[in-house]
Structures are given as C-alpha cells and as structure tokens.
Design a protein around this motif. Structure first.
Motif, PDB file in Angstrom:
ATOM      1  N   THR A 189       9.210  15.176 -12.390  1.00 26.83           N
ATOM      2  CA  THR A 189       9.736  14.327 -11.301  1.00 26.83           C
ATOM      3  C   THR A 189       9.729  12.868 -11.764  1.00 26.83           C
ATOM      4  O   THR A 189       8.691  12.368 -12.219  1.00 26.83           O
ATOM      5  CB  THR A 189       8.897  14.466 -10.027  1.00 26.83           C
ATOM      6  N   GLU A 190      10.865  12.219 -11.659  1.00 30.66           N
ATOM      7  CA  GLU A 190      10.998  10.820 -12.049  1.00 30.66           C
ATOM      8  C   GLU A 190      11.134   9.939 -10.808  1.00 30.66           C
ATOM      9  O   GLU A 190      11.736  10.348  -9.808  1.00 30.66           O
ATOM     10  CB  GLU A 190      12.221  10.623 -12.945  1.00 30.66           C
ATOM     11  N   LEU A 191      10.601   8.727 -10.914  1.00 31.30           N
ATOM     12  CA  LEU A 191      10.650   7.764  -9.811  1.00 31.30           C
ATOM     13  C   LEU A 191      11.625   6.646 -10.163  1.00 31.30           C
ATOM     14  O   LEU A 191      11.580   6.077 -11.251  1.00 31.30           O
ATOM     15  CB  LEU A 191       9.258   7.171  -9.557  1.00 31.30           C
ATOM     16  N   MET A 208       3.014   6.112  -2.557  1.00 33.97           N
ATOM     17  CA  MET A 208       4.153   6.997  -2.802  1.00 33.97           C
ATOM     18  C   MET A 208       4.434   7.108  -4.294  1.00 33.97           C
ATOM     19  O   MET A 208       4.715   8.203  -4.807  1.00 33.97           O
ATOM     20  CB  MET A 208       5.387   6.467  -2.070  1.00 33.97           C
ATOM     21  N   ALA A 209       4.358   5.996  -5.011  1.00 32.41           N
ATOM     22  CA  ALA A 209       4.608   6.035  -6.457  1.00 32.41           C
ATOM     23  C   ALA A 209       3.580   6.911  -7.164  1.00 32.41           C
ATOM     24  O   ALA A 209       3.925   7.684  -8.083  1.00 32.41           O
ATOM     25  CB  ALA A 209       4.588   4.622  -7.022  1.00 32.41           C
ATOM     26  N   ALA A 210       2.307   6.851  -6.733  1.00 31.72           N
ATOM     27  CA  ALA A 210       1.262   7.671  -7.358  1.00 31.72           C
ATOM     28  C   ALA A 210       1.484   9.151  -7.072  1.00 31.72           C
ATOM     29  O   ALA A 210       1.320  10.001  -7.959  1.00 31.72           O
ATOM     30  CB  ALA A 210      -0.105   7.222  -6.855  1.00 31.72           C
ATOM     31  N   PRO A 260       1.902   8.794   4.716  1.00 30.52           N
ATOM     32  CA  PRO A 260       1.966  10.266   4.769  1.00 30.52           C
ATOM     33  C   PRO A 260       1.759  10.899   3.397  1.00 30.52           C
ATOM     34  O   PRO A 260       1.870  10.252   2.354  1.00 30.52           O
ATOM     35  CB  PRO A 260       3.384  10.521   5.292  1.00 30.52           C
ATOM     36  N   ASP A 261       1.450  12.223   3.424  1.00 30.58           N
ATOM     37  CA  ASP A 261       1.372  13.002   2.193  1.00 30.58           C
ATOM     38  C   ASP A 261       2.779  13.376   1.742  1.00 30.58           C
ATOM     39  O   ASP A 261       3.724  13.359   2.535  1.00 30.58           O
ATOM     40  CB  ASP A 261       0.548  14.272   2.419  1.00 30.58           C
ATOM     41  N   ALA A 269       0.824  -1.207   0.000  1.00 30.40           N
ATOM     42  CA  ALA A 269       0.000   0.000   0.000  1.00 30.40           C
ATOM     43  C   ALA A 269       0.859   1.258   0.000  1.00 30.40           C
ATOM     44  O   ALA A 269       0.598   2.208  -0.751  1.00 30.40           O
ATOM     45  CB  ALA A 269      -0.940  -0.016   1.208  1.00 30.40           C
ATOM     46  N   ALA A 270       1.901   1.279   0.832  1.00 25.45           N
ATOM     47  CA  ALA A 270       2.760   2.466   0.895  1.00 25.45           C
ATOM     48  C   ALA A 270       3.525   2.665  -0.407  1.00 25.45           C
ATOM     49  O   ALA A 270       3.693   3.799  -0.866  1.00 25.45           O
ATOM     50  CB  ALA A 270       3.721   2.336   2.068  1.00 25.45           C
TER      51      ALA A 270
END
Length: 711
Positions: A108-110, A98-100, A635-636, A93-94
């Motif tokens: 911004t790249e992941l 975070m990826a979304a 978290p946000d 879930a985290a």
C-alpha cells in the motif's frame, strides 16, 4: 512478486463475421445429417468446429505478471481557516495517524496532497479532482480528506470516485462565531454627498445563550478619523450613511466589539471589514471672467470646454465702458448677464474662478470682489492670468482681491523675450514637476514668451516658474482655506501655437487649475500607499522639504513599526514594508496620515468558520465513505471488499476502510499460435475423413469384423 501464467486470445484471419458464418454452416450441416440418420453427423460437426476454430486464430499468450501496490490519497487542508483554535493540532495528529496506519499495510502506497491558501478561498474540489486524475483508477484503494469542510469550489468536486472517500472533519462540536457581513457598498460616491452601506451581523454554530439575540456594538471610522458606535442586532440589516470627504480612495473601517459574555468565538478576523469608496467630484463648476480681448483670449475657454467633466460659465467683457459708441447698454446683449447671481448669490457653487486679463473698470462693484475674497478664504480657488493691466491703476491687485493674491506688482511691465524656467521649488511641486520638455529634462527646449509683469512674491508663496531676469512667472499661494495661483504673463498661448517649438500649455494650465481645486494627485505634501505583490505596502512621500522623518506604521493588532524612506528625486521618497498579516494598517508622517487595507475586505476563508461537511457529503455517499468529526478521535483503518460498506463503529472508536484492488502488471509477454497451420489442416482433414468413412459404412463394418473375430 512476479507470477508466470498463460491466457488464450484470438486473432481472426478474415474477421469474426466469417468465423461465425462457418460455425453456423457447420451446425446446420451436422443437424441435417442427424435428421437424415447419417451415422457420421458427429464427425461432420467436429470437422466444422475445427475449421471455425482455425479461422478464429487462437493464440496462446505466455507471460510473467507482477502484482501492483494499492494507492491511498491523503488530502490535507492547510488553508487559513485551519489556523483557528485547535484545528492545526487536530490536522497534524490525524495526518500522522493515518499515514502510520497506511504505511503499516503491505503493498500500500501513500500519496499526500497538501492544499494551501488561495485568493479565491479553499479550492478543495480542484485538489481532489487533480489528485484522482494523477493516479491509475485500477490501483486507487481510498481517499481520506482532512478538512474543516469549507469548500469554495463545490462545482469542481467529482460526482464519484473509484474508491471510498472519507472526510475527517476538524473543529469542535461547541464552536460558534460572530461575523460582520457587508451586504451592499458603493464603489464610488460624490464628495460631500452621503452614501449608504448596508451591514448585517451573522451568528454561526452553537451560539451560547448569553450571546444569542443580543445586539453587537459596531465601530466605524472614515480614513482613520473619529470613531462612531452603532448597535446592530444579529440577523437584521442596518443602513449606515458615510460621506466621502476627498477625491480618491476613502477607506471606511468597520469593527465589532467582542462579545462580553459566554465562551469566546472562533475568530475576530471576520468581525472587521474595510470598504473602499472612490470619492469623485460632481461636474466641476468653473467661472471664467475674461477682460480685454487678446490673442490668447480663447485659451482658457478651449481647455475647459474640452473637459467633459467641467461646467463652464464664461463672463466676457466685449466693450469696455470707456468706449463711447452711443449704443445703449441694454442693447449690447440678447439677455442680461446675471452678475448678482454669479458674484453674490451663487458664488459658493463654483469650484474655481479664473480672471483672464481683467481690468477693474467699474463693471463689477467692489463688494463683488470682496465676496470673491471671502469665497477663497473659505476654501475656494482663484486663478489670475494677467497682462499689461497688472502694472496700471486698473490692476486686480488694487481691488479687494489684492489682499489674497500671492505677489505684488512693482508697476513695471517687461517687453522682452524670455524662456520660462523652473525654480528649485518648481522641480518639486507637482504642478510643474516633470512637465514635458522641462529645462534639464533632455527634451526639446520650451519656446519663448515675449512679455511679463514684474512682481514681488509674498514670503509664504511658492514661485514655481521664472521669466525675464528671474522674475516670478508662476506663483502658487494660499489664502485661508483656499488657494490662489498667479500667472504674470498673457503669453502662454504662444506655446499652444507652437511658437519656437511651443511647450506644454494645456498640461500646465490643467495642473494649475486642478491644484487650485485641491486635486489629491497635485498636493505638495502627500503620503500615498498601495498594496503590491499580495501583501507589501509601497509607500511614497511627496514633500517640498529636503528631508522627512520615518513613517510610523500601526499594524492591525495595534503594534507599531517605523520605516525610513529612501530619496528618489526632488521631493520624492519611497519605501516598501512587508505586511505580516491581512487587516487595516495606519501610516503617519509629518502630520499626514493614511489608512490602507491589506487582503480582501472580508477574507473568504473566514466568511464561514464553523466546520461543515455539507459540500462533501454527496461525494462521500456516492462512494460509501464516511464523515467523521476528529473531536471524537482518529478512526481506525481497515480493508473491505470492493462494493462493501467502507465504515462502521468499532469497540473503542469508529473505523474507515480502503478497498484493495489487486492490480497487476504483465512482464515478458510471449504470443504463439495454439496450433500450427499444418496441424489444423491435418485435424480438419482427419475429422472430415472420419465422417466420410462413417457415412459410407466402412468405419462401422470394420468395427463389426473386429468384434466378430474377438467373439
């Protein structure tokens, strides 16, 4: 997006030292002119500055700059400890949340870094260091690590990072676990001698009141045998003695019973442990009794003395009683030989007794032979190498030992050369199987022996080698709990002398002796297993039979499976079984059992199971990041300027931040001088001329004339 722009750069013609010198000279000249009241000092200063600027080589760079996206690292810990209850769902879930949020941010790249299992544990430090090194520092905006905090390479963690590092901690606030710790365990132990294991029970996390301080029940078994139970209070070391029962690996299985009160613990995997103790013999004690002297009389002595692990007592009869030379018996030796101590009081101390061409002539009383018989039947070992005496009235077969020897003499002794041959049983039996140069093996043939006794083997004995007329040459048998081997010829020494090519004399006699002493590698019926390729059981079954049944395998969780072994040669069957999980596996076939541990005795991933961020906190603090438990929610994600605090508490939930870097790449760069050389020359000359005119009064007077005309 690309943006055009220009920048000013310098390329000194003769180095910055000359430029600075020229600049200082210009300043001094202008200051001197001003001090003298010369009206052209300003023009003089301007000319000097222009000359210094020309020597500095100003260049105008014109190019197109392209903005680069920021990079955020998302490190996901998928090690075994993340499989504990609830953690896999928190991690998934985290990671997706975070990826979304990162994907929704412009420019911004992941970069997702996945960390799996390793034999050395969770190598999170190495994974973070490698991920940081793989990305340009100028573009890194943040690092988010989702883990339970179990780091087994803390020394590899970087001291700092160019962007905030945040840790999202899996697990629950009320997690607790009970663990079995092996503090001390010997790798080796003498067979029959107890060794000490030191154990401790450790409670971790939020231990419930119903469990805290209560003793745990430990179950212990050796090689899958009967279990023993022991109560161990948490936190207190306890010494337990176990006794290796056989040579080779002795497997001690330890397990804690689950707590019978309170909420369940995180896992039971660390409630179990396996200790492997290599059983070794103390120095082997062998009694060699030599009878009539013969050319091979020193064969046994030389072989046994060459083994540093053997303590040899050699009893030799140099003068038989029928040799009447008038020498008193008490003058035949320097010391009296302790026959009573050897054959009565201390006979049980020997691992093997060997009779080499011994004749029964009254030197040893019948009760001594009876003691040897009882010694063998109680688990001892006897080896008889006989010669012509076995066909006469002085044969050991006519003594009390005859009841346990595996063959009976016919009274004939065959004086004819022959070449020893293996029987079908000999090709299977570990004593004679694969002997160097064995007939049919493709090597050089064995040399011949010259004589042997004729015997009839007992029905329960195994004839391993034959000689003249296919008569038994080497016979292996059992008597009660002990073993007896019979060699019906005294010609084995011919192999050692290389007669007609010789043969494997030393190897054959070594195998016979060690089989008699129940060496595990020389057992006829064995079930052996080893762990290969990480988690695959390689199973081998040796037998004297033509076929065997399937092997029954009991997994750590109690479920069972069967495996059919494939034949690999005479008396040998093998197979492979992939172990689905680490733990203790029990194998059984034909009355034989074997216990083997897959994986480490206590898996490192489950040594500390309660989530803990202690190892990561210095890196987080150095980058102004945050450690947040996922049990309170995901978290946000926000953005803050470089150097600002990168976390805080929002209205609904906490937030973490990344720091945009604004990195750029330059495309299509063009470089040209600010002014051409002739322009610099004109400028410097013009300023110098103006200074001259001003100092000569001409420039000032011309201005005055102009002013008068106007007035």
């Amino acid at each position: 997006m690309s943006v055009a722009g220009w920048t000013l750069d310098f390329a000194p013609l003769l180095g910055w030292g000359l430029v600075v010198g020229l600049l200082v000279l210009a300043l001094l000249a202008a200051a001197f002119a001003w001090w003298r009241g010369l009206r052209g000092w300003g023009w003089r200063l301007a000319a000097g500055l222009a000359a210094a600027a020309a020597m500095a080589g100003p260049m105008l760079e014109t190019g197109v700059r392209r903005g680069l996206s920021d990079i955020v690292l998302l490190v996901e810990d998928h090690s075994a400890s993340q499989s504990l209850p609830g953690r896999a769902a928190q991690l998934a879930a985290a990671s997706e949340a975070m990826a979304a949020q990162i994907a929704a941010r412009p420019d911004t790249e992941l970069r997702r870094v996945t960390l799996g299992d390793d034999p050395d544990g969770t190598l999170l430090g190495d994974a973070i260091t490698r991920a940081l090194a793989a990305e340009p520092e100028s573009r890194l905006a943040g690092v988010i690590v989702i883990t339970d905090g179990q780091v087994h390479d803390p020394a590899a963690l970087p001291a700092k990072a160019p962007a905030p590092v945040h840790v999202l901690l899996t697990g629950q606030e009320g997690d607790w676990d009970r663990r079995l710790v092996i503090e001390e365990s010997p790798g080796f132990g003498l067979i029959g001698q107890p060794v000490t294991l030191r154990l401790r029970v450790e409670d971790q996390g939020a231990v419930p009141d119903a469990v805290a301080g209560r003793a745990a029940t430990l179950r212990l078994s050796l090689d899958g045998g009967d279990e023993q139970t022991v109560a161990i209070p948490p936190g207190m070391p306890l010494d337990i003695q176990v006794t290796p029962e056989h040579p080779g690996q002795n497997v001690v299985a330890l397990a804690l019973d689950p707590p019978d009160a309170g909420p369940p613990q995180l896992t039971e995997l660390n409630d179990r442990a396996v200790v492997r103790i290599e059983g070794v013999r103390d120095r082997l004690r062998v009694l060699l009794v030599s009878g009539e002297p013969h050319p091979g009389g020193r064969v046994w002595r030389n072989i046994l003395k060459s083994d540093t692990n053997v303590d040899l007592v050699h009893f030799t009869i140099l003068r038989p009683p029928d040799k009447m030379d008038g020498v008193p018996v008490d003058e035949l030796a320097l010391i009296a030989f302790p026959t009573e101590a050897l054959f009565h009081d201390r006979i049980g101390d020997f691992d093997l007794i060997i009779f080499d061409r011994y004749r029964v002539r009254g030197i040893l009383p019948p009760q001594y032979f009876d003691n040897i018989r009882r010694y063998v039947q109680g688990g001892g070992a006897l080896l008889v190498a006989s010669g012509p005496e076995m066909a006469g009235v002085e044969s050991l077969h006519l003594s009390p030992l005859g009841a346990i020897l595996p063959a009976r003499p016919t009274g004939r002794f065959l004086d004819a050369p022959f070449r020893p041959q293996l029987t079908d049983a000999g090709r299977r039996h570990p004593v004679t199987a694969a002997l160097p140069g064995a007939p049919g093996g493709g090597g050089a043939p064995w040399g011949r022996w010259l004589r042997m006794g004729e015997v009839v083997a007992d029905p329960g004995a195994e004839v391993l080698m034959t000689g003249e007329g296919d008569h038994p040459l080497l016979i292996a048998g059992r008597a009660g709990a002990g073993r007896v081997a019979l060699l019906t010829s005294d010609q084995v020494w011919l192999w050692g002398r290389g007669f007609e090519g010789g043969g494997p004399q030393a190897e054959l006699l070594r195998r016979v002796a060690h089989w008699s002493m129940k060496e595990p590698d020389l057992e006829e019926e064995t079930l052996s297993v080893s762990v290969t390729d990480g988690a695959t059981l390689a199973i081998t079954r040796h037998t004297m039979d033509d076929a065997i049944g399937p092997v029954r395998i009991t997994r750590p969780d109690g479920s069972t499976a069967t495996l059919v072994l494939e034949p690999e040669g005479a008396g040998r069957f093998s197979g492979r079984f992939p172990a689905p999980a680490p733990g203790l596996y029990r194998l059984a076939e034909g009355g034989l059992t074997r216990v083997v541990a897959v994986g480490p005795a206590a898996p490192r991933e489950f040594e500390q199971t309660v989530a803990d961020s202690t190892a990561l906190e210095p890196l987080v603090a150095a980058t102004q990041g945050a450690v947040l438990p996922l049990s309170e929610g995901v978290p946000d994600l926000r953005t803050v300027a470089v150097g600002r605090q990168a976390h805080g508490q929002g209205i609904a939930r906490p937030w973490i931040a990344i720091t945009p870097r604004g990195a750029e790449a330059v495309e299509g760069l063009a470089v040209r001088p600010l002014l051409p050389a002739w322009a610099w020359l004109v400028l410097i000359a013009g300023l110098a001329l103006a200074a001259w005119l001003a100092e000569g009064g001409r420039l000032g007077s011309r201005r005055s004339e102009v002013s008068g005309v106007q007035r």
